[in-house]
Design a protein around this motif. Sequence first.
Motif, PDB file in Angstrom:
ATOM      1  N   SER A  50       0.811  -1.218   0.000  1.00 44.64           N
ATOM      2  CA  SER A  50       0.000   0.000   0.000  1.00 44.64           C
ATOM      3  C   SER A  50       0.842   1.265   0.000  1.00 44.64           C
ATOM      4  O   SER A  50       0.446   2.280   0.550  1.00 44.64           O
ATOM      5  N   GLY A  51       2.018   1.195  -0.556  1.00 44.10           N
ATOM      6  CA  GLY A  51       2.842   2.395  -0.668  1.00 44.10           C
ATOM      7  C   GLY A  51       3.332   2.933   0.651  1.00 44.10           C
ATOM      8  O   GLY A  51       3.474   4.138   0.824  1.00 44.10           O
ATOM      9  N   GLY A  52       3.601   2.067   1.620  1.00 42.97           N
ATOM     10  CA  GLY A  52       4.121   2.506   2.901  1.00 42.97           C
ATOM     11  C   GLY A  52       3.067   2.873   3.922  1.00 42.97           C
ATOM     12  O   GLY A  52       3.389   3.327   5.008  1.00 42.97           O
ATOM     13  N   GLN A  53       1.814   2.697   3.597  1.00 44.54           N
ATOM     14  CA  GLN A  53       0.733   3.010   4.530  1.00 44.54           C
ATOM     15  C   GLN A  53       0.839   2.129   5.771  1.00 44.54           C
ATOM     16  O   GLN A  53       1.080   0.941   5.680  1.00 44.54           O
ATOM     17  N   THR A  54       0.691   2.711   6.938  1.00 45.33           N
ATOM     18  CA  THR A  54       0.771   1.941   8.173  1.00 45.33           C
ATOM     19  C   THR A  54      -0.533   1.934   8.948  1.00 45.33           C
ATOM     20  O   THR A  54      -0.719   1.111   9.826  1.00 45.33           O
ATOM     21  N   GLU A  55      -1.417   2.845   8.688  1.00 45.54           N
ATOM     22  CA  GLU A  55      -2.708   2.894   9.371  1.00 45.54           C
ATOM     23  C   GLU A  55      -3.763   2.200   8.507  1.00 45.54           C
ATOM     24  O   GLU A  55      -3.709   2.274   7.279  1.00 45.54           O
ATOM     25  N   PRO A  56      -4.730   1.523   9.138  1.00 46.42           N
ATOM     26  CA  PRO A  56      -5.758   0.843   8.340  1.00 46.42           C
ATOM     27  C   PRO A  56      -6.651   1.822   7.591  1.00 46.42           C
ATOM     28  O   PRO A  56      -6.977   2.898   8.102  1.00 46.42           O
ATOM     29  N   ILE A  57      -7.017   1.435   6.388  1.00 42.87           N
ATOM     30  CA  ILE A  57      -7.955   2.222   5.583  1.00 42.87           C
ATOM     31  C   ILE A  57      -9.197   1.366   5.360  1.00 42.87           C
ATOM     32  O   ILE A  57      -9.129   0.281   4.783  1.00 42.87           O
ATOM     33  N   LEU A  58     -10.324   1.854   5.848  1.00 40.31           N
ATOM     34  CA  LEU A  58     -11.618   1.197   5.712  1.00 40.31           C
ATOM     35  C   LEU A  58     -12.291   1.732   4.462  1.00 40.31           C
ATOM     36  O   LEU A  58     -12.343   2.946   4.247  1.00 40.31           O
ATOM     37  N   THR A  59     -12.803   0.824   3.626  1.00 39.83           N
ATOM     38  CA  THR A  59     -13.537   1.227   2.427  1.00 39.83           C
ATOM     39  C   THR A  59     -14.943   0.665   2.506  1.00 39.83           C
ATOM     40  O   THR A  59     -15.130  -0.526   2.763  1.00 39.83           O
ATOM     41  N   ILE A  60     -15.916   1.544   2.309  1.00 44.52           N
ATOM     42  CA  ILE A  60     -17.334   1.183   2.381  1.00 44.52           C
ATOM     43  C   ILE A  60     -17.970   1.516   1.047  1.00 44.52           C
ATOM     44  O   ILE A  60     -17.797   2.627   0.531  1.00 44.52           O
ATOM     45  N   LYS A  61     -18.724   0.580   0.504  1.00 46.22           N
ATOM     46  CA  LYS A  61     -19.488   0.825  -0.727  1.00 46.22           C
ATOM     47  C   LYS A  61     -20.942   0.492  -0.420  1.00 46.22           C
ATOM     48  O   LYS A  61     -21.242  -0.570   0.116  1.00 46.22           O
ATOM     49  N   THR A  62     -21.831   1.418  -0.765  1.00 46.08           N
ATOM     50  CA  THR A  62     -23.259   1.198  -0.511  1.00 46.08           C
ATOM     51  C   THR A  62     -24.002   1.032  -1.835  1.00 46.08           C
ATOM     52  O   THR A  62     -23.447   1.277  -2.909  1.00 46.08           O
TER      53      THR A  62
END
Length: 94
Positions: A50-62
């Motif tokens: 993820s390109g060095g990302q360290t924090e979680p990324i939540l993705t929501i689709k409705t």
Amino acid sequence: MELRVTESSEDELSIEIAGEDHTFMNVLKGALLEHEQVSAATYDVNPEQSGGQTEPILTIKTDGSIDPLEALEEAAVDVREKATSFRDAFGAAA
């Protein structure tokens, strides 16, 4: 808890949730998926991919009938209510 929206549209939201791990993210994702209007909910915490990302990324689709931020708010309330119910039941059993 620090939140940062990384992407947003009418039916999709990606939000970084600083300081959380798989435990909280799995609970939140599960609560989101219990809502009929949520067609997908996932998170990513893999920094190598993820390109060095360290924090979680939540993705929501409705499905478009609810704003993803509103779905997130409802899921957070559900998590809080379940945690409170569990705490009360555990206290009563002790």
